[in-house]
Write an enzyme that holds these catalytic residues in place. Structure first.
Site, short mmCIF file in Angstrom:
data_model
loop_
_atom_site.label_atom_id
_atom_site.label_comp_id
_atom_site.label_asym_id
_atom_site.label_seq_id
_atom_site.Cartn_x
_atom_site.Cartn_y
_atom_site.Cartn_z
N ASP A 1 0.83 -1.20 0.00
CA ASP A 1 0.00 0.00 0.00
C ASP A 1 0.87 1.25 0.00
OD1 ASP A 1 -2.16 -1.56 -0.07
OD2 ASP A 1 -2.85 -1.14 1.98
N ASP B 1 0.69 4.17 -2.67
CA ASP B 1 0.40 5.56 -2.30
C ASP B 1 1.50 6.49 -2.78
OD1 ASP B 1 -1.96 4.84 -1.19
OD2 ASP B 1 -1.17 4.67 0.85
N GLU C 1 -21.22 -33.48 -11.73
CA GLU C 1 -20.83 -32.75 -12.94
C GLU C 1 -19.66 -31.83 -12.62
OE1 GLU C 1 -24.59 -31.01 -12.07
OE2 GLU C 1 -23.94 -29.11 -12.98
N LYS D 1 -17.36 -28.70 -11.87
CA LYS D 1 -17.59 -27.36 -11.35
C LYS D 1 -16.78 -26.41 -12.24
CE LYS D 1 -17.57 -24.61 -7.15
NZ LYS D 1 -16.82 -23.45 -7.62
N ASP E 1 -15.04 -23.17 -13.61
CA ASP E 1 -14.40 -22.04 -12.95
C ASP E 1 -14.65 -20.77 -13.76
OD1 ASP E 1 -12.99 -20.65 -11.13
OD2 ASP E 1 -11.03 -21.47 -11.65
N ARG F 1 -24.47 -12.76 -10.28
CA ARG F 1 -24.91 -13.21 -8.96
C ARG F 1 -24.91 -12.07 -7.96
NH1 ARG F 1 -22.19 -15.29 -4.56
NH2 ARG F 1 -23.55 -16.53 -3.24
N GLU G 1 -22.97 -21.14 -15.75
CA GLU G 1 -21.66 -20.51 -15.61
C GLU G 1 -21.19 -19.93 -16.94
OE1 GLU G 1 -20.91 -20.77 -12.52
OE2 GLU G 1 -18.77 -20.38 -12.27
N TYR H 1 -26.73 -25.18 -15.61
CA TYR H 1 -26.73 -26.26 -14.62
C TYR H 1 -27.79 -26.09 -13.53
CZ TYR H 1 -23.65 -22.85 -12.34
OH TYR H 1 -23.13 -21.70 -11.82
N LYS I 1 -25.32 -33.15 -6.66
CA LYS I 1 -26.65 -32.64 -6.31
C LYS I 1 -27.60 -33.82 -6.14
CE LYS I 1 -25.77 -28.64 -9.20
NZ LYS I 1 -25.88 -28.06 -10.55
N LYS J 1 -13.96 -30.17 -4.20
CA LYS J 1 -12.92 -29.41 -4.89
C LYS J 1 -11.70 -30.29 -5.19
CE LYS J 1 -13.34 -25.28 -5.13
NZ LYS J 1 -13.51 -24.18 -4.19
N CYS K 1 1.71 -3.90 19.60
CA CYS K 1 1.10 -3.66 18.30
C CYS K 1 2.07 -2.86 17.44
CB CYS K 1 -0.20 -2.89 18.47
SG CYS K 1 -0.88 -2.35 16.89
N CYS L 1 0.37 0.79 16.75
CA CYS L 1 0.11 1.84 17.74
C CYS L 1 0.93 1.65 19.01
CB CYS L 1 -1.37 1.90 18.08
SG CYS L 1 -1.95 0.51 19.06
N CYS M 1 -4.10 -6.59 19.56
CA CYS M 1 -3.73 -5.26 20.02
C CYS M 1 -4.82 -4.78 20.96
CB CYS M 1 -3.62 -4.35 18.80
SG CYS M 1 -3.76 -2.60 19.19
N CYS N 1 -6.19 2.64 18.00
CA CYS N 1 -5.17 2.08 17.11
C CYS N 1 -5.59 2.38 15.67
CB CYS N 1 -5.06 0.57 17.33
SG CYS N 1 -4.07 -0.25 16.07
S1 IVH Z 1 -24.92 -25.32 -8.71
C1 IVH Z 1 -27.92 -23.83 -5.70
N1 IVH Z 1 -23.31 -26.37 -10.48
O1 IVH Z 1 -19.93 -22.60 -8.16
C2 IVH Z 1 -26.66 -24.28 -6.30
N2 IVH Z 1 -22.65 -24.34 -9.44
O2 IVH Z 1 -19.17 -22.36 -5.38
C3 IVH Z 1 -26.25 -23.43 -7.43
N3 IVH Z 1 -20.53 -23.45 -10.27
O3 IVH Z 1 -22.01 -19.87 -7.44
C4 IVH Z 1 -24.93 -23.76 -7.95
N4 IVH Z 1 -20.13 -25.03 -11.75
O4 IVH Z 1 -21.07 -20.09 -9.84
C5 IVH Z 1 -23.50 -25.36 -9.61
N5 IVH Z 1 -22.01 -27.36 -12.12
C6 IVH Z 1 -22.21 -26.38 -11.27
C7 IVH Z 1 -21.30 -25.33 -11.13
C8 IVH Z 1 -21.54 -24.33 -10.19
C9 IVH Z 1 -19.70 -23.90 -11.22
C10 IVH Z 1 -20.31 -22.25 -9.46
C11 IVH Z 1 -21.48 -21.33 -9.30
C12 IVH Z 1 -21.69 -21.19 -7.82
C13 IVH Z 1 -20.34 -21.57 -7.30
C14 IVH Z 1 -20.43 -22.07 -5.88
#
Ligand code: IVH
Length: 713
Positions: free
Chosen positions: A49, A53, A131, A133, A135, A154, A189, A241, A305, A329, A434, A437, A452, A458
């Site tokens: 920072d 600055d 399924e 996830k 990114d 969202r 997504e 999804y 799910k 994950k 601290c 301060c 602190c 502070c």
């Molecule tokens: S279901 C009510 N399915 O992960 C449940 N989410 O960590 C709604 N995401 O905000 C989410 N792939 O942006 C679902 N196959 C998948 C997904 C998925 C990615 C994301 C989504 C969610 C985030 C949660």
């Protein structure tokens, strides 16, 4: 040689000077822009920072001295401007939730057990979908009578940004649908494929613009463009999804609904499978993990799910996540780098947090130069319960450390390589004062963290509390973010040192000789925008107010519980003022709120009883109007707003399900019967609670009557 000011040689010299000044300005501007980008992309900042600055001050000083040379796109113009100007807000009819996480197989088994227990299924096997996830970033697209109407990000789950014009450029999203329900909100997504990401970064490089750190940031940056033509030039993709509001169900099962969305023309992920029980879930997880490198888009785990939508409905939600889904994950990527220095940061609650300053290294596509070291025990080789970690190896400045990023969270240090430890490395000496301060920094019994004792005196604590106060879940004041808080905190003429000061800013500015609008980095419009944004927040919902106070252990979810329980600021404040830790009616009421434990209750009471803290709250309350909590969602249900107690054995639904159902209908569920109880549901074997209800004249009903209430509502 000497020259007179108006000689040709002097003109040449001035031109060279001008060139040099311009070059310096460009360099500083590029540095500031890069830092802004790193900061806003939520990566650990690349420069401190103080460096930021200093660069800003130097650029401002140059611009002040040479206004004619100021760059037309100077980043100093951005300071104080509302960051999110341009997108309209959209309130989601059905909130957009996030997912709970599992990192190990055990946690997947626990997830399955929780579900079977909640539903009282015994050993029955539950069927799930599994399924990838993706990114990217989630998007909700609303179709009315088969036409795309609104697309929204969202946001905080309740309110997002209207990005309809941009969503129309995504070719995976049909503009019109044939045979869809009249109202259909499709959720999924938005992402960018690897080849498209690489091509975009090549274009960025040619244009001299900063590259995107990873496809997710590129997708987010592209979707949130104010100019849809820019979005159109950046190919975004979409996997459907989930769904939000619907005029008619899509199917009876998750898989059926996904197939229906595919039939309507949406892209759904081809790696989606039905799995019976956890063994099949874990097998599909390994399959997807093995295929991960071949996919041309980023994924960071597998989402499970419950397939049966009726079971999904019964399972319902916790405050921000569904009970019927979880994200499993992938393990985070780890990288070795040198720990150059350990700095101590002082947080909002006074916690002294050690931060590892690292030789910058790329982890999971993001440059990491800072990582958390948690607390002094962690540095010494112990976890928060005093158990030995890393085989007891301590962490020292100069060490080689293994760093990882799990999801969006701050990078962490997992291990240290003793064979590469420099011979002169010394154990880290954790400060007992601290560093900001100078107050004593103490560790209370049972607390892993040293804090602190300076409180609001502070500057670091005061500043962090202000940053929390204006943050998204709290007062969320547009144009007053962390950077502006820092600026105002240190401002001699127009300081903001505590929350109440925010609301006197305009009046104080009017009395100042140098008005905000005449200062560097500000103008008539940005100053006016800031004052307006502050005015808009002078009326604030109760839960935001409670959360904004930044009381230890009181997060967003707890603030909502407290707000809906007490209903008004007056009731909440009176209760907290009267409550005594560990005894009395107010204490009982507080810890009887489901989700409020003794630790949180003590922390709340302490905040309202500590004199300085209390004065700070009172000064704030003088400036604002705290709105009463909204009525519970299902206000027309006969139990909305009532306090229920379940006792004895329920035979037709588990206690957990009954409680969740009652809460979904707007009732509160308490653990013990008191004069405030409205209704007791007593199953077989009900004992003292049913007797107490009878004594107090509280209505008692059996399970059948409860079911009639719950189903009929
Ligand atoms: S279901 C009510 N399915 O992960 C449940 N989410 O960590 C709604 N995401 O905000 C989410 N792939 O942006 C679902 N196959 C998948 C997904 C998925 C990615 C994301 C989504 C969610 C985030 C949660």
């Amino acid at each position: 040689m000497t020259t007179s000011p108006d000689s040709p040689a002097a003109a040449g010299g001035q031109k060279r000077d001008a060139q040099q000044i311009r070059a310096a300005m460009r360099e500083l501007a590029a540095l500031i822009r890069r830092a802004n980008l790193a900061y806003h992309q939520k990566d650990a900042p690349e420069i401190s920072d103080a460096e930021y600055d200093a660069a800003k001050r130097r650029l401002l000083a140059l611009e002040e001295r040479h206004p004619d040379l100021k760059l037309p796109d100077s980043p100093t113009r951005d300071i104080g401007a509302p960051p999110r100007e341009g997108f309209a807000k959209v309130t989601h009819e059905v909130p957009m939730l996030s997912l709970g996480n599992a990192f190990a197989d055990d946690e997947v088994h626990e997830f399955d057990e929780r579900i079977r227990k909640f539903l009282g299924l015994g050993d029955k096997v539950v069927t799930y979908t599994a399924e990838p996830k993706i990114d990217g970033l989630s998007l909700s697209v609303r179709y009315e009578n088969g036409r795309m109407r609104v697309a929204a990000t969202r946001g905080d789950g309740v309110t997002g940004e209207d990005v309809t014009a941009n969503a129309r450029t995504i070719c995976d999203l049909p503009q019109t649908l044939d045979g869809a329900p009249d109202l259909l909100e499709v959720r999924g997504e938005v992402y960018m494929s690897h080849p498209d990401f690489e091509a975009l970064n090549r274009v960025q490089a040619e244009a001299g613009a900063a590259p995107f750190a990873n496809p997710r940031n590129a997708a987010a940056g592209s979707l949130r463009q104010l100019d849809p033509e820019i979005t159109r030039a950046r190919p975004l993709r979409f996997f459907a999804y989930a769904w939000g509001a619907l005029s008619a169900p899509l199917a009876d099962t998750q898989m059926g609904a996904i197939n229906r969305l595919a039939a309507l023309g949406f892209q759904t992920n081809p790696l989606t499978r039905l799995c019976r029980g956890t063994q099949e879930l874990l097998a599909h997880y390994r399959h997807i993990e093995a295929r991960r490198a071949e996919l041309d888009y980023d994924i960071d785990g597998v989402v499970y799910k419950v397939d049966d939508l009726d079971l999904q409905r019964r399972l319902g939600f916790r405050s921000t996540t569904p009970r019927w889904a979880i994200a499993h994950k992938f393990p985070a990527e780890t990288v070795w780098t040198r720990l150059e220095k350990i700095d101590i940061q002082v947080g909002r609650t006074g916690a002294l947090s050690p931060v590892a300053r690292l030789k910058p290294v790329t982890v999971g596509g993001v440059v990491v130069s800072n990582a958390t070291l948690h607390n002094e025990d962690y540095i010494r080789g112990f976890d928060s319960r005093g158990n030995v970690i890393r085989d007891g190896k301590d962490i020292r400045e100069g060490d080689w450390v293994k760093v990882y990023r799990a999801g969006d969270v701050i990078p962490k240090v997992a291990d240290v390589d003793l064979s590469r430890r420099p011979p002169d490395a010394r154990p880290f000496d954790f400060p007992t004062r601290c560093p900001e301060c100078g107050s004593d920094a103490i560790r209370e019994e049972g607390d892993a963290v040293r804090r602190c004792t300076g409180g609001m005196a502070c500057p670091a604590q005061a500043m962090e509390r202000l940053k929390h106060f204006v943050s998204r879940g709290a007062f969320d004041i547009e144009g007053l973010g962390a950077r502006q808080v820092e600026m105002f905190y240190n401002d001699a003429d127009l300081p903001i040192r505590e929350p109440a000061d925010i609301f006197t800013l305009r009046a104080r500015d009017a009395r100042n000789l140098t008005r905000l609008k005449n200062r560097d980095g500000w103008g008539e419009k940005s100053a006016e925008n800031l004052f307006r944004a502050i005015e808009e927040r002078r009326r604030i919902p109760l839960y935001r107010m409670i959360y904004a106070l930044g009381i230890r252990h009181v997060g967003e979810a707890a603030s909502k519980l407290l707000a809906s329980h007490y209903g008004s600021w007056e009731a909440f404040e009176t209760a907290m003022t009267r409550a005594q830790p560990g005894e009395g009616a107010e204490w009982e009421e507080l810890i009887n709120i489901d989700g409020v434990g003794a630790v949180m209750a003590r922390s709340l009471i302490a905040a309202f009883h500590q004199e300085n803290e209390r004065r700070l709250i009172d000064r704030l309350v003088d400036q604002i109007e705290v709105l009463d909590a909204k009525q519970p969602p299902a206000a027309d249900s006969p139990i909305a707003g009532k306090t229920l107690v379940f006792t004895g054995t329920l035979e037709r639904m588990t206690r957990a399900e009954a409680k969740a159902r009652a809460e979904a209908l707007g009732a509160r569920v308490a653990g013990s019967v008191s004069a405030r109880t409205d209704l007791v549901i007593a199953g077989p074997g009900a004992g003292s609670k049913a007797r107490k209800a009878a004594e107090l004249g509280v209505e008692v009903i059996d399970e059948d009557a409860w079911l009639a209430l719950a189903e009929g509502a």
